[in-house]
Design a protein around this motif. Structure first.
Motif, PDB file in Angstrom:
ATOM      1  N   THR A 207      44.058  22.178 -69.234  1.00  0.00           N
ATOM      2  CA  THR A 207      44.736  21.125 -69.983  1.00  0.00           C
ATOM      3  C   THR A 207      45.686  21.774 -71.000  1.00  0.00           C
ATOM      4  OG1 THR A 207      43.334  19.167 -69.760  1.00  0.00           O
ATOM      5  CG2 THR A 207      44.038  19.696 -71.986  1.00  0.00           C
TER       6      THR A 207
ATOM      7  N   TYR B  38      45.203  17.089 -68.561  1.00  0.00           N
ATOM      8  CA  TYR B  38      45.937  16.322 -69.569  1.00  0.00           C
ATOM      9  C   TYR B  38      47.211  17.083 -69.849  1.00  0.00           C
ATOM     10  CZ  TYR B  38      47.756  14.541 -73.913  1.00  0.00           C
ATOM     11  OH  TYR B  38      48.620  14.026 -74.857  1.00  0.00           O
TER      12      TYR B  38
ATOM     13  N   THR C 141      39.431  15.137 -68.590  1.00  0.00           N
ATOM     14  CA  THR C 141      40.728  15.826 -68.706  1.00  0.00           C
ATOM     15  C   THR C 141      40.836  16.451 -70.095  1.00  0.00           C
ATOM     16  OG1 THR C 141      41.857  13.837 -69.491  1.00  0.00           O
ATOM     17  CG2 THR C 141      41.901  14.237 -67.110  1.00  0.00           C
TER      18      THR C 141
ATOM     19  N   HIS D 298      42.719  10.051 -71.054  1.00  0.00           N
ATOM     20  CA  HIS D 298      42.781  11.183 -71.978  1.00  0.00           C
ATOM     21  C   HIS D 298      42.355  10.789 -73.391  1.00  0.00           C
ATOM     22  CE1 HIS D 298      45.157  12.691 -68.650  1.00  0.00           C
ATOM     23  NE2 HIS D 298      46.080  11.761 -68.860  1.00  0.00           N
TER      24      HIS D 298
ATOM     25  N   SER E  81      39.337  23.549 -69.946  1.00  0.00           N
ATOM     26  CA  SER E  81      38.907  22.704 -68.818  1.00  0.00           C
ATOM     27  C   SER E  81      37.690  23.279 -68.096  1.00  0.00           C
ATOM     28  CB  SER E  81      40.077  22.528 -67.835  1.00  0.00           C
ATOM     29  OG  SER E  81      41.152  21.896 -68.473  1.00  0.00           O
TER      30      SER E  81
END
Ligand code: R5P
Length: 283
Positions: free
Chosen positions: A55, A86, A263, A240, A9
């Motif tokens: 994520t 996510y 995400t 996502h 991320s």
């Protein structure tokens, strides 16, 4: 507040730091020759409120997330907010067959252990967060997706099924257009048609929105159906973008545009959820 980024991320963490005016910690993350994960935070986090962004996809990012949480805990911090943009495994949200775990709950249970609170974005089934003993919050990217779609001026925003209708409604409110969902109509034993429940798509620009695009099967089928019903252009938007099994080329061959958020960072991530996250963090 200081932002600590996991390797899944990085771009979102950067944008979040800019959005909130907070510092971004210097984090080292690499793999040993046997592929075990090594992390180190090159920053003194004593006294800080820390936001960790990672994520939980693919699997190797989960262990990195746990290691980062514990590396952060080694400092004398004020508190730790874990942001999982996510949330992988969220679709195994019930025991579909005897002998299965409820994987989504397994992940929530373990991630919240080392954290003071947990924030997710458009988690597939929000109720799985209830297993957490710490406060949780699920935010939506749909206001930002809706604002982005406004530039493409769709006539209708459509959910691929009734379950995603709320997402379409929020996005449409920010785009300023109608919303609807696709209903499955059985034509015969082998044919199922997908048709907008309440509107005609003929001659219209349509945007389909969903939480996840995985194999792309749902969106490819929906796009083909909408085009065969006369839709002029079809855009696919999701929070996502997993794009498993080479989904992106297949999607691009039928959709006029494919967009997702950061995400899961990829070439279609044109919308950032940083603004919504900053709001959730009180900025
Ligand atoms: C399902 O409930 C989700 O909201 C998505 O519609 C689904 O995960 C999409 O999967 P795929 O891209 O493989 O059709």
């Amino acid at each position: 507040m200081i932002v600590v980024s996991g390797s899944a991320s990085k771009s979102l963490s950067n944008t979040l730091a800019e959005e909130t005016g907070c510092a971004l910690a210097n984090v080292e993350s690499r793999r040993f020759p046997d592929f075990e994960c090594y992390v180190r935070i090159h920053e003194n986090l004593d006294g800080e409120e820390v936001v960790l962004v990672q994520t939980s996809y693919p699997d190797e990012k989960i262990i990195e997330l746990f290691l980062l949480q514990d590396a952060i805990r080694e400092f004398d911090i004020k508190n730790l907010i874990t942001v999982v943009p996510y949330f992988g495994y969220a679709r195994q949200d019930k025991k579909f067959n005897l002998g299965e775990p409820i994987s989504a709950k397994t992940l929530v249970k373990h991630i919240q252990l080392s954290s003071d609170s947990l924030i997710t974005v458009d988690i597939h089934e929000e109720s799985v967060l209830e297993i957490s003993e710490k406060p949780t919050k699920n935010i939506s990217s749909m206001p930002q997706i809706g604002a982005y779609l406004k530039n493409l001026a769709p006539d209708i925003i459509i959910a691929p099924d009734e379950g995603a209708l709320e997402l379409a409604k929020i996005a449409a409110e920010f785009t300023g257009c109608k919303w609807d969902y696709l209903e499955k109509i059985r034509i015969d034993g082998e044919t199922v048609e997908m048709k907008a429940k309440n509107v005609s798509v003929s001659g219209k620009k349509v945007a389909i929105v969903d939480d996840i695009i995985a194999t792309g099967g749902t969106i490819v089928k929906a796009t083909e159906q909408l085009k065969s019903q006369g839709a002029d252009e079809v855009y696919a938007a999701c929070t996502h973008g997993l794009f498993a099994k080479n989904a992106l080329p297949r999607l691009k061959s039928v959709c006029d545009k494919v967009i997702s958020t950061d995400t899961i960072e990829n070439e279609t991530s044109v919308v950032s959820v940083a603004k919504e996250l900053a709001k959730a963090l009180g900025y």
